[in-house]
Design an enzyme around this catalytic site. Structure first.
Site, PDB file in Angstrom:
ATOM      1  N   SER B  43       0.711  -1.311  -0.032  1.00 17.94           N
ATOM      2  CA  SER B  43       0.079   0.020   0.115  1.00 17.94           C
ATOM      3  C   SER B  43       0.854   1.369  -0.203  1.00 17.94           C
ATOM      4  O   SER B  43       0.076   2.278  -0.284  1.00 17.94           O
ATOM      5  CB  SER B  43      -1.138   0.099   1.012  1.00 17.94           C
ATOM      6  OG  SER B  43      -0.127  -0.029   2.285  1.00 17.94           O
ATOM      7  N   LYS B  91       1.078   4.365   7.123  1.00 12.53           N
ATOM      8  CA  LYS B  91       0.425   5.164   6.075  1.00 12.53           C
ATOM      9  C   LYS B  91       0.951   6.698   5.965  1.00 12.53           C
ATOM     10  O   LYS B  91       1.744   6.928   6.915  1.00 12.53           O
ATOM     11  CB  LYS B  91      -0.934   5.271   6.172  1.00 12.53           C
ATOM     12  CG  LYS B  91      -1.911   4.110   6.109  1.00 12.53           C
ATOM     13  CD  LYS B  91      -2.131   3.429   4.608  1.00 12.53           C
ATOM     14  CE  LYS B  91      -2.718   2.150   4.649  1.00 12.53           C
ATOM     15  NZ  LYS B  91      -1.868   0.915   4.385  1.00 12.53           N
TER      16      LYS B  91
END
Lengths: 234, 181
Positions: B43, B91
């Site tokens: 991701s 993230k």
């Protein structure tokens, strides 16, 4: 100044073996042959018999040597800092992984917990994911991570929750999302909780309160929720 | 014989003393100062794990920097997943509290980040389970700030806090305070 050993103790010097009775020369390191520890003059030696003799014969001189050498101010400061770090770390581990004493403020959990009550919170349930419906938990506030909130768990993930106020005619239900819990205070009229800011992620829970310490009139395990009707059956 | 028994007891005492000093200090250090973690998943490509499953990056997580929950836009942070408290996700911070941003795949086109929350996204849009799926995350879930890649050695680098220009907020808190439209 020479020191005399009169007991039988085997010492090894760098250039050979020295067996008592003999003379220890000052400022030279000796190694206790049996245990291989260094014997300095100003450090307690594993050859206890030598220490005893030297202490007895040269008491005063020994004391001053202790004070001015390694046991100086520098040594004391280092030792103090070392102890502070060590006990601080033990305290952190205890509060983080075992539990601690907490003071609650605010009216949102009355009558179970009054303003400025002192309670005992444990953190083991959180780490082993053992928080149940009906538990009183401490969690980080979703809107202010530096402050804590103290509420009761009404619903776990997947539970159906009455999310509207009881006075509204058309009741709306919703399901608690995965990884979240629904928190409400016992004092429903005066509590900002999940009815206001929504379900709270499980990761914000810090610990479970199960025992009240102060005031002494209310000492003991905490009561069940006075709002049993808020719990759903599934 | 008596001397060797005393030696065993002495070593045992020294070991216990060292154990009760070393373990709490190490645990506190790893919880409060910094720790190391392996990144899995795609991701955050291409910043982290560009090689996919062949070689996972190992990053240095700095807990000390986020002890007051201060993050900047563009920081790569690790947080407790809001959907699964047993898992940690890594993230990039896209927006802070008070910002209005345009989302990519969220149910609302424009979102204002509430007080005490941040908006995080993975660099690999479309292959990332981030705020576009679960909405703004509370700052209390913040775990650490990833500052460096430590392994593999050919990827040693300091991770920069860079926000892609197309992900800048439409209106940020500072704009509101200074009165610009």
């Amino acid at each position: 100044m020479a020191r005399r050993i009169t007991e039988k103790c085997i010492l090894r010097q760098d250039d050979g073996l020295l067996q008592g009775p003999g003379i220890l020369k000052p400022w030279i390191t000796y190694i206790c042959f049996e245990t291989c520890f260094r014997c300095f003059f100003w450090k307690p030696c594993n050859c206890l018999k030598i220490e005893c003799i030297i202490e007895k014969t040269y008491g005063q001189w020994w004391q001053s040597l202790h004070r001015t050498m390694l046991r100086g101010v520098l040594g004391k400061t280092f030792r103090l800092v070392g102890y502070t770090i060590q006990y601080g770390c033990i305290a952190h581990c205890a509060f983080e992984y075992v539990g601690g004493v907490v003071m609650c403020s605010g009216p949102s959990m009355e009558p179970t917990i009054q303003n400025s009550d002192i309670v005992f919170a444990e953190n083991l349930s959180r780490h082993f994911y053992g928080i149940q419906r009906g538990d009183i938990v401490i969690a980080k506030s979703p809107s202010d991570p530096k402050s804590n909130i103290c509420k009761r768990v009404i619903g776990l993930e997947g539970d159906k929750i009455l999310s509207s106020s009881p006075s509204v005619f058309f009741k709306s239900h919703s399901y608690v999302p995965t990884g979240h819990v629904w928190l409400e205070g016992d004092n429903l009229q005066n509590s900002t909780d999940s009815r206001y800011y929504g379900p709270v992620p499980y990761g914000l829970i810090r610990g479970r309160i199960f025992f009240k310490i102060w005031p002494l009139s209310d000492f003991g395990f905490l009561r069940d929720s006075p709002n049993g009707h808020r719990f759903s059956d599934d | 014989m008596a001397l060797s028994q005393g030696w065993v007891k002495r070593y045992f005492k020294a070991f216990c003393k060292g154990f009760f000093v070393a373990v709490p200090v190490a645990v506190t250090f790893l919880d409060r100062v910094a720790c190391v973690a392996r990144v899995e998943g795609a991701s955050m490509q291409p910043s982290l794990n560009p090689g996919g499953s062949q070689s996972s990056d190992v990053v240095l997580l700095n807990h000390w920097k986020v002890r007051n929950f201060e993050v900047q836009r563009g920081d790569i942070v690790s947080l407790v997943s809001p959907k699964n408290p047993e898992q940690k996700i890594i993230k990039r911070v896209i927006a802070l509290e008070g910002d209005i941003i345009k989302t990519m795949g969220h149910k609302n086109r424009y979102v204002k980040v509430p007080r005490g929350h941040i908006w995080v996204e993975g660099d690999h849009h479309g292959h990332s389970f981030d705020s576009n799926s679960f909405g703004p995350v509370s700052l209390g879930l913040l775990h650490g700030h990833a500052t460096h890649i430590l392994w593999p050695p050919e990827r040693w680098q300091k991770l920069e806090s860079v926000l892609p220009p197309e992900r800048l907020p439409i209106q940020s808190e500072e704009d509101c305070l200074h009165g610009s439209p």
